[in-house]
Every structure is written in C-alpha cells, then in structure tokens.
Design a protein around this motif. Structure first.
Motif, PDB file in Angstrom:
ATOM      1  N   MET A  25     -12.395  20.281   3.406  1.00 59.12           N
ATOM      2  CA  MET A  25     -12.587  21.870   3.146  1.00 59.12           C
ATOM      3  C   MET A  25     -11.403  22.438   3.901  1.00 59.12           C
ATOM      4  N   CYS A  26     -11.406  22.048   5.251  1.00 56.70           N
ATOM      5  CA  CYS A  26     -10.471  22.722   6.119  1.00 56.70           C
ATOM      6  C   CYS A  26      -9.237  22.722   5.761  1.00 56.70           C
ATOM      7  N   LYS A  27      -8.609  21.703   5.093  1.00 56.38           N
ATOM      8  CA  LYS A  27      -7.536  21.048   4.637  1.00 56.38           C
ATOM      9  C   LYS A  27      -6.960  22.135   3.521  1.00 56.38           C
ATOM     10  N   ARG A  28      -8.004  22.585   2.449  1.00 53.61           N
ATOM     11  CA  ARG A  28      -7.747  23.169   1.277  1.00 53.61           C
ATOM     12  C   ARG A  28      -8.125  24.677   1.321  1.00 53.61           C
ATOM     13  N   LYS A  29      -8.836  25.080   2.262  1.00 48.51           N
ATOM     14  CA  LYS A  29      -9.360  26.368   2.061  1.00 48.51           C
ATOM     15  C   LYS A  29      -9.143  27.426   3.247  1.00 48.51           C
ATOM     16  N   LYS A  30      -8.736  28.472   3.056  1.00 49.90           N
ATOM     17  CA  LYS A  30      -8.626  29.407   4.293  1.00 49.90           C
ATOM     18  C   LYS A  30      -9.837  30.007   4.652  1.00 49.90           C
TER      19      LYS A  30
ATOM     20  N   GLN B  58     -16.376  26.097  12.047  1.00 47.89           N
ATOM     21  CA  GLN B  58     -17.866  26.682  12.068  1.00 47.89           C
ATOM     22  C   GLN B  58     -18.108  26.824  10.561  1.00 47.89           C
ATOM     23  N   ALA B  59     -17.464  27.509   9.726  1.00 47.83           N
ATOM     24  CA  ALA B  59     -17.685  27.613   8.330  1.00 47.83           C
ATOM     25  C   ALA B  59     -17.615  26.359   7.588  1.00 47.83           C
ATOM     26  N   ALA B  60     -16.812  25.422   7.732  1.00 48.00           N
ATOM     27  CA  ALA B  60     -16.963  24.232   7.052  1.00 48.00           C
ATOM     28  C   ALA B  60     -18.067  23.436   7.404  1.00 48.00           C
ATOM     29  N   LEU B  61     -18.561  23.371   9.042  1.00 53.22           N
ATOM     30  CA  LEU B  61     -19.713  22.500   9.063  1.00 53.22           C
ATOM     31  C   LEU B  61     -20.753  23.442   8.380  1.00 53.22           C
ATOM     32  N   ASN B  62     -20.830  24.771   8.325  1.00 54.06           N
ATOM     33  CA  ASN B  62     -22.047  25.177   7.764  1.00 54.06           C
ATOM     34  C   ASN B  62     -22.000  25.096   6.171  1.00 54.06           C
TER      35      ASN B  62
END
Length: 159
Positions: free
Chosen positions: A69-74, A80-84
């Motif tokens: 998710m961190c690789k493909r989404k700003k 924190q956003a990805a973990l949640n």
C-alpha cells in the motif's frame, strides 16, 4: 526516538494479543475523525507505540499488504495510514500507553512527542521531539524530564 518511558511498561508489554494482529492507542486526531463521530466508524490507532502479535501478522500477511500500500498509494502519515488500513483485528489500549498530548497525565506510562496541530494565532504543526531539550523547555514548558535529558546529553556526547 520520540517516546519517553515514564513508568514500568510490563503491563502493556504483557497484554494478551490472542485473536488480534496489533494493539495500540487511538490517535489523538484520528479518533475525532474516525472513531467518536462515526464518519468512517473504525478505530484509527497511532502508530508511534504499538504491540504486534507477530504470528498473526505473518499469517495474515498484514505487513506485506501495508508495504504494498505504501508503494502504490499516496497518503499522509504513510506508515500509520497503511497499518490502520491493513490491520484487520485490533485491540484498543488506554491512552496512558501512548499519551500524545503535549503534557503527560499523572498515569501516563509512555509519553509520545507526536506532532501537534495549533490553530491560534494561525494554523501550524508544532513539532517537538523528546531529544530537543530547548524546545521541551521553551515551547512545552516541561522540566520534569531534565534528569533523563541530562543523561541523554552525556551519552550523546560520548558517542
């Protein structure tokens, strides 16, 4: 290194994580957007202090999904956003295990020097980290950590 441990953390560390991937405290700002007012109605945790049930995380591939998710989404607050988004089963812990307010409470175990939003006299992000001794004194007006900050300075000077 933006967390000061004020008390014994064993009760937090020994938290039963059966059936969950992670445990954490609601984010000081996220709880207002997601949790209490029900806009998205989910428990948005602050990633500064979390406990992970590693066997569950590995089984669910939670970390793999978060990295992708961190690789493909700003995103703002990327980790924190990805973990949640990727933690499917979570346990919400009491605030004292990740106090994000500027000033700790009497029962605070872990004081997290997270970013704080200031609205007066103009909007800004106030950043004070646990190692910024002058800012801790001048901006936050906290002196109760002076003993450990002195130790920190000695250690830092000897590196």
């Amino acid at each position: 290194y933006d967390v000061v441990c004020r008390r014994d953390i064993s009760e937090f560390y020994d938290t039963n994580l059966d059936g969950v991937e992670a445990a954490g405290v609601l984010d000081i700002y996220g709880k207002n957007f997601y949790h209490y007012h029900g806009l998205l109605n989910f428990d948005y945790m602050n990633s500064g202090v979390m406990l992970f049930n590693m066997p569950e995380c590995i089984k669910s591939k939670m970390f793999n999904r978060a990295v992708e998710m961190c690789k493909r989404k700003k995103m703002m607050l990327v980790d924190q956003a990805a973990l949640n988004k990727c933690i499917r089963r979570r346990k919400i812990m009491p605030r004292k295990y990740n106090e994000q307010a500027e000033r700790p409470k009497k029962d605070t175990v872990l004081h997290h020097f997270s970013n704080n939003f200031k609205f007066w006299p103009y909007f800004r992000v106030q950043k004070v980290k646990s190692f910024e001794i002058d800012k801790i004194h001048k901006v936050l007006k906290i002196t109760e950590y002076d003993d450990i900050l002195e130790e920190y300075k000695k250690l830092k000077d000897n590196l």
